[in-house]
Design an enzyme around this catalytic site. Structure first.
Site, PDB file in Angstrom:
ATOM      1  N   PHE A  29     -76.995 -82.762  53.118  1.00  0.00           N
ATOM      2  CA  PHE A  29     -76.084 -82.156  52.004  1.00  0.00           C
ATOM      3  C   PHE A  29     -77.543 -81.621  51.134  1.00  0.00           C
ATOM      4  CE2 PHE A  29     -74.072 -85.290  53.569  1.00  0.00           C
ATOM      5  CZ  PHE A  29     -72.582 -84.776  53.333  1.00  0.00           C
ATOM      6  N   CYS A  35     -69.749 -74.155  39.027  1.00  0.00           N
ATOM      7  CA  CYS A  35     -68.034 -73.895  39.135  1.00  0.00           C
ATOM      8  C   CYS A  35     -67.166 -73.723  38.237  1.00  0.00           C
ATOM      9  CB  CYS A  35     -67.548 -75.409  39.909  1.00  0.00           C
ATOM     10  SG  CYS A  35     -65.659 -74.703  40.785  1.00  0.00           S
ATOM     11  N   CYS A  39     -61.470 -77.757  39.331  1.00  0.00           N
ATOM     12  CA  CYS A  39     -59.957 -78.833  39.471  1.00  0.00           C
ATOM     13  C   CYS A  39     -59.972 -79.671  38.682  1.00  0.00           C
ATOM     14  CB  CYS A  39     -60.251 -78.974  41.305  1.00  0.00           C
ATOM     15  SG  CYS A  39     -60.001 -78.119  41.846  1.00  0.00           S
ATOM     16  N   THR A  44     -66.764 -84.541  41.192  1.00  0.00           N
ATOM     17  CA  THR A  44     -68.547 -83.886  40.872  1.00  0.00           C
ATOM     18  C   THR A  44     -68.262 -82.768  39.745  1.00  0.00           C
ATOM     19  OG1 THR A  44     -68.468 -82.198  42.539  1.00  0.00           O
ATOM     20  CG2 THR A  44     -69.591 -84.339  43.486  1.00  0.00           C
ATOM     21  N   GLU A 106     -69.113 -76.152  52.083  1.00  0.00           N
ATOM     22  CA  GLU A 106     -67.795 -76.134  52.003  1.00  0.00           C
ATOM     23  C   GLU A 106     -67.557 -75.467  50.852  1.00  0.00           C
ATOM     24  OE1 GLU A 106     -67.962 -80.858  52.926  1.00  0.00           O
ATOM     25  OE2 GLU A 106     -68.918 -80.338  50.961  1.00  0.00           O
ATOM     26  N   HIS A 199     -66.349 -91.582  52.812  1.00  0.00           N
ATOM     27  CA  HIS A 199     -67.623 -91.888  52.750  1.00  0.00           C
ATOM     28  C   HIS A 199     -67.367 -92.511  51.160  1.00  0.00           C
ATOM     29  CE1 HIS A 199     -66.266 -88.392  50.583  1.00  0.00           C
ATOM     30  NE2 HIS A 199     -66.993 -88.749  49.573  1.00  0.00           N
TER      31      HIS A 199
END
Length: 205
Positions: A29, A35, A39, A44, A106, A199
């Site tokens: 990853f 961002c 949300c 994260t 993603e 996970h």
């Protein structure tokens, strides 16, 4: 936006893909910083500001991915944050040249697509709908469900995707309402699958 030859990186790690179509597979990853989608349930949020995270050369990221490939990683996941806030062409080009693993993205789909990818997971948000080009380009549509409005939104998004796009509903973490709605919708609609954040259940990254 950072220099496209250097990108702000929150972290890199080798683990298992926890969600979606490729859940359970070994993956490397690359989590990019930055961002603006915002949300409220994001797990994260530390990745939201692009500032404060070290900028790394794409060469170094590709070398780290190659080492992960030698250690068993099956593919590279570029995630965030919102990775398409950045020009990903230099990164994917360097990964192709130095690593050779399949490249997965993603994204929420709010920015134009950049870079070359073997698999695109689109996770659209009701408050920031995705661009049409991402709806057409994605291989996997994954909608997080907290309430009935998310089921309606998922159906609207799916109607704009290609027929062969994987369709997944993922209950919001610790959302009993979202879990019940997603399970019932998948039970009644054969085109949809359930995605769980395995996970988190396993306690791994």
């Amino acid at each position: 936006m950072a220099d496209s030859q250097r990108l702000p990186v929150v972290e890199t790690f080798h683990s298992l893909q926890g969600e979606g179509h490729h859940a359970g597979r070994s993956a490397f990853f690359i989590r990019l910083a930055g961002c603006t989608v915002g949300c409220p349930w994001c797990d994260t949020k530390h990745s939201w500001p692009a500032q404060g995270h070290p900028e790394q050369p794409v060469d170094a990221l590709a070398d780290a991915a190659r080492m992960a490939a030698e250690a068993g990683a099956s593919f590279v996941v570029i995630t965030g944050g919102e990775p398409l806030h950045h020009d990903l062409q230099p990164l994917t080009q360097t990964l192709d040249a130095r690593c050779g693993l399949p490249l997965h993205l993603e994204t929420s789909g709010v920015d134009p697509l950049s870079g070359r990818f073997d698999w695109i997971t689109l996770s659209p948000k009701r408050h920031r709908p995705p661009r049409q080009e991402l709806l057409q380009a994605c291989h996997e549509l994954k909608v997080v469900v907290h309430g009935p409005e998310d089921i309606s939104f998922a159906a609207a998004m799916a109607s704009q995707c290609e027929d062969n796009t994987e369709r997944l509903l993922q209950p919001g973490w610790e959302s009993s309402i979202g879990e019940a709605l997603a399970v019932e919708h998948v039970r009644q609609h054969s085109r949809w699958r359930l995605s769980l954040q395995s996970h988190k259940w396993l306690g791994i990254r």
